[in-house]
Design an enzyme around this catalytic site. Structure first.
Site, PDB file in Angstrom:
ATOM      1  N   THR A   1      -0.720   5.804   2.863  1.00 33.67           N
ATOM      2  CA  THR A   1      -1.925   5.032   3.184  1.00 33.67           C
ATOM      3  C   THR A   1      -1.612   4.168   4.394  1.00 33.67           C
ATOM      4  O   THR A   1      -0.546   3.576   4.481  1.00 33.67           O
ATOM      5  CB  THR A   1      -2.339   4.150   1.994  1.00 33.67           C
ATOM      6  OG1 THR A   1      -2.657   4.984   0.875  1.00 33.67           O
ATOM      7  CG2 THR A   1      -3.555   3.297   2.333  1.00 33.67           C
TER       8      THR A   1
ATOM      9  N   ARG B   1      -7.588   6.075  -5.341  1.00 31.80           N
ATOM     10  CA  ARG B   1      -7.267   7.485  -5.537  1.00 31.80           C
ATOM     11  C   ARG B   1      -7.597   7.933  -6.962  1.00 31.80           C
ATOM     12  O   ARG B   1      -8.182   9.002  -7.176  1.00 31.80           O
ATOM     13  CB  ARG B   1      -5.796   7.722  -5.217  1.00 31.80           C
ATOM     14  CG  ARG B   1      -5.421   7.403  -3.778  1.00 31.80           C
ATOM     15  CD  ARG B   1      -3.919   7.301  -3.578  1.00 31.80           C
ATOM     16  NE  ARG B   1      -3.271   8.590  -3.819  1.00 31.80           N
ATOM     17  CZ  ARG B   1      -1.950   8.739  -3.859  1.00 31.80           C
ATOM     18  NH1 ARG B   1      -1.147   7.684  -3.700  1.00 31.80           N
ATOM     19  NH2 ARG B   1      -1.428   9.933  -4.071  1.00 31.80           N
TER      20      ARG B   1
ATOM     21  N   ILE C   1       0.857  -1.171   0.000  1.00 30.80           N
ATOM     22  CA  ILE C   1       0.000   0.000   0.000  1.00 30.80           C
ATOM     23  C   ILE C   1       0.901   1.231   0.000  1.00 30.80           C
ATOM     24  O   ILE C   1       2.069   1.158   0.371  1.00 30.80           O
ATOM     25  CB  ILE C   1      -0.972   0.015   1.210  1.00 30.80           C
ATOM     26  CG1 ILE C   1      -0.217  -0.165   2.531  1.00 30.80           C
ATOM     27  CG2 ILE C   1      -2.038  -1.041   1.061  1.00 30.80           C
ATOM     28  CD1 ILE C   1      -1.129  -0.156   3.753  1.00 30.80           C
ATOM     29  N   ASP C   2       0.367   2.355  -0.450  1.00 33.44           N
ATOM     30  CA  ASP C   2       1.163   3.570  -0.606  1.00 33.44           C
ATOM     31  C   ASP C   2       1.760   4.040   0.713  1.00 33.44           C
ATOM     32  O   ASP C   2       1.235   3.753   1.793  1.00 33.44           O
ATOM     33  CB  ASP C   2       0.304   4.698  -1.189  1.00 33.44           C
ATOM     34  CG  ASP C   2      -0.259   4.364  -2.559  1.00 33.44           C
ATOM     35  OD1 ASP C   2       0.366   3.553  -3.255  1.00 33.44           O
ATOM     36  OD2 ASP C   2      -1.318   4.911  -2.911  1.00 33.44           O
ATOM     37  N   ARG C   3       2.831   4.814   0.615  1.00 36.08           N
ATOM     38  CA  ARG C   3       3.530   5.326   1.792  1.00 36.08           C
ATOM     39  C   ARG C   3       2.588   6.040   2.752  1.00 36.08           C
ATOM     40  O   ARG C   3       2.662   5.843   3.971  1.00 36.08           O
ATOM     41  CB  ARG C   3       4.632   6.295   1.352  1.00 36.08           C
ATOM     42  CG  ARG C   3       5.441   6.886   2.501  1.00 36.08           C
ATOM     43  CD  ARG C   3       6.379   7.967   2.021  1.00 36.08           C
ATOM     44  NE  ARG C   3       5.618   9.113   1.514  1.00 36.08           N
ATOM     45  CZ  ARG C   3       6.170  10.179   0.954  1.00 36.08           C
ATOM     46  NH1 ARG C   3       7.485  10.236   0.774  1.00 36.08           N
ATOM     47  NH2 ARG C   3       5.422  11.186   0.522  1.00 36.08           N
TER      48      ARG C   3
END
Length: 304
Positions: free
Chosen positions: A142, A238, A138-140
């Protein structure tokens, strides 16, 4: 060293050499290609060219890529919020601002560094020394649930579940604007942005992406929603929410609206993760509690 050689077609004529190569080889960044050009590592018709060179039809472009040397990744005593753990898998609640795995220029303070300290050698090796145990990410900015595999058998099993879209993944998010409908589905393909390689975009050339969402609470200017992933494309929620005019609050990449609140990136939390256990076959579901900043936002957002 890996060798590349290709001929320029009519469609690519008059493009800059660096852009042309990045279009043909998606895994290479423009900055890395420009570095190769400066080092005279890129040739057109047998001669090195400058970065300003614009290709012509039937040009022969060739270059070599040096073999990447992967650095040793060190274990670091970084605290982990563990939601579930056994001898096959570990599910952690990733905090905001933490990168999942090391990459060029960022080899410390990642989730992998923390996992190496906690698990030692008990991590799958399928994705190499840079991503031991990592089967998805998962994104930094998130937060929330992320599953890590301790052996290759577990890794293959979880990877197959991800491929067949049988893993439950439900997120909480706050988006700009007030959604009128109670729930909906966004079914739009997602691929690399045509001009900005750091971004994704809805694209006919992309892969199918499906997000289901429902309204949990409406505010004066925002909507608190739950999103369930049917597929798992990069930046999927997103990109999808931005594509319908409701980008996520705090998203500095896909939103043109500046957040009035002090946030570190998008308000997106991977709350529920459900999977079939690789050994027992039992369905396991974990729930990552909302982070404090997210709960605080829900308390102070003005009602309509």
């Amino acid at each position: 060293m890996d060798a590349f050689c290709f001929q320029i077609t009519e469609e690519m004529e008059d493009e800059r050499i660096d852009k042309c190569i990045s279009m043909l080889i998606d895994s290479l960044s423009r900055s890395y290609i420009q570095k190769l050009i400066k080092e005279d590592a890129v040739s057109v018709n047998g001669k090195p060219v400058k970065g300003s060179y614009r290709v012509k039809e039937e040009d022969e472009v060739s270059f070599f890529l040096p073999k990447a040397v992967e650095p040793d990744i060190t274990a670091q005593p970084i605290p982990l919020d563990i939601l579930y753990e056994d001898r096959d898998v570990i599910v952690v609640n990733k905090p905001k601002g933490m990168v999942v795995h090391p990459a060029a220029g960022h080899y410390c303070d990642t989730l992998v560094n923390a996992l190496l300290y906690h698990c030692g050698a008990e991590l799958s090796g399928i994705n190499g020394v840079m991503r031991p145990g990592i089967v998805h990410r998962i994104d930094r900015d998130t937060t929330g649930s992320l599953i890590v595999c301790k052996n290759d058998r577990a890794h293959n099993c979880i990877a197959e579940q991800l491929k067949e879209h049988s893993i439950t993944r439900r997120y909480r998010a706050i988006c700009h604007g007030v959604l009128k409908e109670e729930e909906g589905t966004i079914d739009k393909p997602i691929g690399r942005h045509p001009t900005d390689r750091k971004k994704m975009a809805v694209s006919e050339k992309g892969k199918r992406a499906v997000t289901h969402y429902k309204v949990l609470q409406r505010f004066a200017k925002y909507t608190y929603i739950e999103c369930e992933l049917e597929t798992g494309r990069t930046h999927q929620i997103r990109v999808h929410m931005a594509s319908i005019g409701h980008p996520l609050l705090g998203d500095e990449v896909y939103s043109n609206v500046k957040s009035p609140y002090k946030l570190e990136g998008q308000t997106l939390h991977a709350q529920v993760l459900g999977f079939r256990h690789p050994t027992t076959g039992e369905y396991i579901e974990v729930n990552a509690p909302l982070p404090d900043y997210f709960k605080h936002l829900l308390e102070i957002l003005p009602n309509g």
